[in-house]
Design a protein around this motif. Sequence first.
Motif, PDB file in Angstrom:
ATOM      1  N   HIS A 154       0.835  -1.209   0.000  1.00  0.00           N
ATOM      2  CA  HIS A 154       0.000   0.000   0.000  1.00  0.00           C
ATOM      3  C   HIS A 154       0.872   1.262   0.000  1.00  0.00           C
ATOM      4  O   HIS A 154       0.682   2.160  -0.835  1.00  0.00           O
ATOM      5  CB  HIS A 154      -0.911  -0.030   1.237  1.00  0.00           C
ATOM      6  CG  HIS A 154      -1.781   1.167   1.389  1.00  0.00           C
ATOM      7  ND1 HIS A 154      -3.097   1.177   0.976  1.00  0.00           N
ATOM      8  CD2 HIS A 154      -1.539   2.401   1.891  1.00  0.00           C
ATOM      9  CE1 HIS A 154      -3.624   2.365   1.225  1.00  0.00           C
ATOM     10  NE2 HIS A 154      -2.698   3.128   1.781  1.00  0.00           N
ATOM     11  N   GLU A 155       1.847   1.303   0.903  1.00  0.00           N
ATOM     12  CA  GLU A 155       2.677   2.517   1.000  1.00  0.00           C
ATOM     13  C   GLU A 155       3.530   2.709  -0.258  1.00  0.00           C
ATOM     14  O   GLU A 155       3.686   3.820  -0.742  1.00  0.00           O
ATOM     15  CB  GLU A 155       3.551   2.491   2.263  1.00  0.00           C
ATOM     16  CG  GLU A 155       2.764   2.489   3.576  1.00  0.00           C
ATOM     17  CD  GLU A 155       1.700   3.586   3.674  1.00  0.00           C
ATOM     18  OE1 GLU A 155       1.897   4.689   3.122  1.00  0.00           O
ATOM     19  OE2 GLU A 155       0.658   3.328   4.307  1.00  0.00           O
ATOM     20  N   HIS A 158       1.607   4.338  -2.903  1.00  0.00           N
ATOM     21  CA  HIS A 158       1.595   5.804  -2.787  1.00  0.00           C
ATOM     22  C   HIS A 158       2.848   6.403  -3.423  1.00  0.00           C
ATOM     23  O   HIS A 158       2.783   7.430  -4.095  1.00  0.00           O
ATOM     24  CB  HIS A 158       1.518   6.227  -1.317  1.00  0.00           C
ATOM     25  CG  HIS A 158       0.156   6.060  -0.696  1.00  0.00           C
ATOM     26  ND1 HIS A 158      -1.011   6.395  -1.346  1.00  0.00           N
ATOM     27  CD2 HIS A 158      -0.216   5.611   0.534  1.00  0.00           C
ATOM     28  CE1 HIS A 158      -2.044   6.165  -0.541  1.00  0.00           C
ATOM     29  NE2 HIS A 158      -1.594   5.666   0.602  1.00  0.00           N
ATOM     30  N   HIS A 164      -6.154   6.420  -2.741  1.00  0.00           N
ATOM     31  CA  HIS A 164      -6.989   5.382  -2.124  1.00  0.00           C
ATOM     32  C   HIS A 164      -8.199   4.995  -2.962  1.00  0.00           C
ATOM     33  O   HIS A 164      -8.928   5.855  -3.435  1.00  0.00           O
ATOM     34  CB  HIS A 164      -7.464   5.855  -0.748  1.00  0.00           C
ATOM     35  CG  HIS A 164      -6.353   5.932   0.249  1.00  0.00           C
ATOM     36  ND1 HIS A 164      -6.307   6.827   1.266  1.00  0.00           N
ATOM     37  CD2 HIS A 164      -5.227   5.172   0.364  1.00  0.00           C
ATOM     38  CE1 HIS A 164      -5.210   6.645   1.972  1.00  0.00           C
ATOM     39  NE2 HIS A 164      -4.530   5.652   1.449  1.00  0.00           N
TER      40      HIS A 164
HETATM   41 ZN    ZN Z   1      -2.769   5.125   2.154  1.00  0.00          ZN
END
Ligand code: ZN
Length: 201
Positions: A154-155, A158, A164
């Motif tokens: 997830h990170e 980014h 999101h």
């Molecule tokens: Zn996030």
Amino acid sequence: MRKVKWKKKLIITSMTFVLSLMAATVSADTGTAHIKIGSISGGASNISYWYDSSLSTYGQTGAVDNARSKWDAASSRIGWSSGSSSSAKLKVYAGNYSLPGGTYGSTSYFLSNGQQVDAGAITNGSNYDVARVVLDAGWTSGWSQSERFMNAGHELGHVLGLNHFQNAPAHAGEHWMKSGRYALSSPTSTDTSHVVKKWGN
Ligand SMILES: [Zn+2]
Ligand SMILES: [Zn+2]
């Protein structure tokens, strides 16, 4: 009466056809809700990374390795090389309840002069030179391996310019890029279609 029925049937058949086409189409959208306009400077093909020693202290190294490898496999335009603490474009740390309550991980963005760039500014087109990722072993203690893999994935998503997937228009289901805790060792096809939209195949 008969003619009306036939027309209705034709309309329903056309709608079904259009809906099936939509379902078959890759679900990446082109808006900024899920994909940032701004990017890491120099592109994603050879992002230098550096791991702080806290990563192995808190058992997060494998999760970050998996995240790099899976995002690498999603697009030929994404690649990584090991860098130094001073020059790497991605610096990864782990903490133990170091992030605000219930925050599993965080990504912050900087220019090479150290000035921080707001995530919202990157969404709207600003670029950045260095990303700093922190994974919190405290708030994620007791998580399974696949949940820790999801957190790191997830990170790094980014870092690669994704936002999101619960942002409207939301994507249904569990994804690396949906906030929360999910047992996902790999990005979903929705995750990879977005990163391909951002960087190319
Ligand atoms: Zn996030
Ligand atoms: Zn989307």
